[in-house]
Design a protein around this motif. Structure first.
Motif, mmCIF file in Angstrom:
data_model
loop_
_atom_site.group_PDB
_atom_site.id
_atom_site.type_symbol
_atom_site.label_atom_id
_atom_site.label_comp_id
_atom_site.label_asym_id
_atom_site.label_seq_id
_atom_site.Cartn_x
_atom_site.Cartn_y
_atom_site.Cartn_z
ATOM 1 N N LYS A 143 31.234 55.502 33.264
ATOM 2 C CA LYS A 143 29.702 55.148 33.917
ATOM 3 C C LYS A 143 29.621 54.214 33.646
ATOM 4 N N SER A 144 29.702 52.689 33.947
ATOM 5 C CA SER A 144 29.019 51.645 33.284
ATOM 6 C C SER A 144 28.706 50.596 34.411
ATOM 7 N N ASP A 145 27.782 49.623 34.029
ATOM 8 C CA ASP A 145 27.500 48.598 34.785
ATOM 9 C C ASP A 145 29.115 47.907 35.200
ATOM 10 N N VAL A 146 30.180 47.039 36.169
ATOM 11 C CA VAL A 146 31.159 47.041 36.013
ATOM 12 C C VAL A 146 31.342 46.063 35.612
ATOM 13 N N PHE A 147 30.733 44.395 35.267
ATOM 14 C CA PHE A 147 30.568 43.530 34.852
ATOM 15 C C PHE A 147 30.713 43.256 33.598
ATOM 16 N N LYS A 148 29.569 44.618 33.419
ATOM 17 C CA LYS A 148 29.595 44.682 31.236
ATOM 18 C C LYS A 148 31.029 44.781 31.226
ATOM 19 N N ARG B 58 33.340 43.169 28.370
ATOM 20 C CA ARG B 58 33.802 44.035 27.018
ATOM 21 C C ARG B 58 35.886 44.623 26.830
ATOM 22 N N ASN B 59 36.347 44.584 28.295
ATOM 23 C CA ASN B 59 37.319 45.229 28.286
ATOM 24 C C ASN B 59 38.371 44.460 27.045
ATOM 25 N N ILE C 209 35.827 36.651 36.081
ATOM 26 C CA ILE C 209 36.486 37.200 34.777
ATOM 27 C C ILE C 209 37.372 37.796 34.246
ATOM 28 N N ILE C 210 37.961 38.737 35.998
ATOM 29 C CA ILE C 210 39.119 39.740 35.783
ATOM 30 C C ILE C 210 40.331 38.210 35.005
#
Length: 197
Positions: free
Chosen positions: A97-102, A106-107, A133-134
């Motif tokens: 569960k996470s905001d995708v952009f966040k 950090r990924n 971002i990706i």
């Protein structure tokens, strides 16, 4: 919602009502995986499923032998359902569960296939932000592929590493690959009738 191929082909999965999702239809999903099947052998592929919703796409990869799979969604109910289904079928899916952009910011991991199915009502710049971002974070493996599902009102063919697109009913799949300067860009469009489940 059913799994269309692999070990669990034909298995129906019924998510609870009330989830804030717009699942990819079976016909669009089958067309998508026909394209991917021309590029990949699914066994052992590392998958990232963004805006995962019910987990529809994640289960399809898992049924075909892809592992590990990371499914990211901001809705608690969706993540809970994906975890429950993964446990039931013994799928190697980590539901976060996470905001995708966040998550993307950090990924540090890399993936063979990244699939994103954002809400169709996101504006153009938000869709573009996903692509940016990706690739800025180098999240895609060298021979990997990113797929973004969107409506006909969103245009992504001008973005970095765009490769080709496919049209199925009201859905568009835009495909991205790391360009090596030698690959020809295939702006191929294929229109077929799509049906709601």
């Amino acid at each position: 919602m059913r799994i269309i191929s692999g070990k669990f082909k034909g298995r129906r999965i019924s998510p609870p009502k009330g989830l804030p999702v717009r699942p990819t239809t079976d016909m669009s999903k089958e067309a998508l995986f026909n394209v991917l099947n021309n590029h990949f052998s699914f066994e052992g592929l590392k998958i990232l499923d963004l805006f995962a919703g019910t987990g529809n796409i994640s289960y399809e990869f898992a049924s075909r032998g892809s592992t590990p799979i990371t499914s990211v969604d901001g809705d608690f109910g969706c993540v809970k359902f994906i975890k429950k289904t993964a446990e039931e079928y013994d799928f190697n899916i980590a539901a976060l569960k996470s905001d995708v952009f966040k998550f993307l910011e950090r990924n540090n991991a890399t993936y063979d296939i990244i699939f994103a199915d954002p809400p169709y009502n996101f504006d153009q710049k938000t869709f573009e932000k996903i692509v940016t971002i990706i690739f800025e974070r180098n999240s895609l493996n060298e021979d990997g592929m990113m797929v973004i599902e969107h409506s006909k009102y969103t245009k992504l063919d001008h973005m970095m590493n765009f490769s080709f697109m496919k049209s199925y009913g009201g859905s568009i799949f835009s495909f991205f690959e790391l360009n090596n300067g030698e690959k020809e860009v295939d702006n191929e469009n294929e229109d077929i009738e799509d049906e709601e489940e």
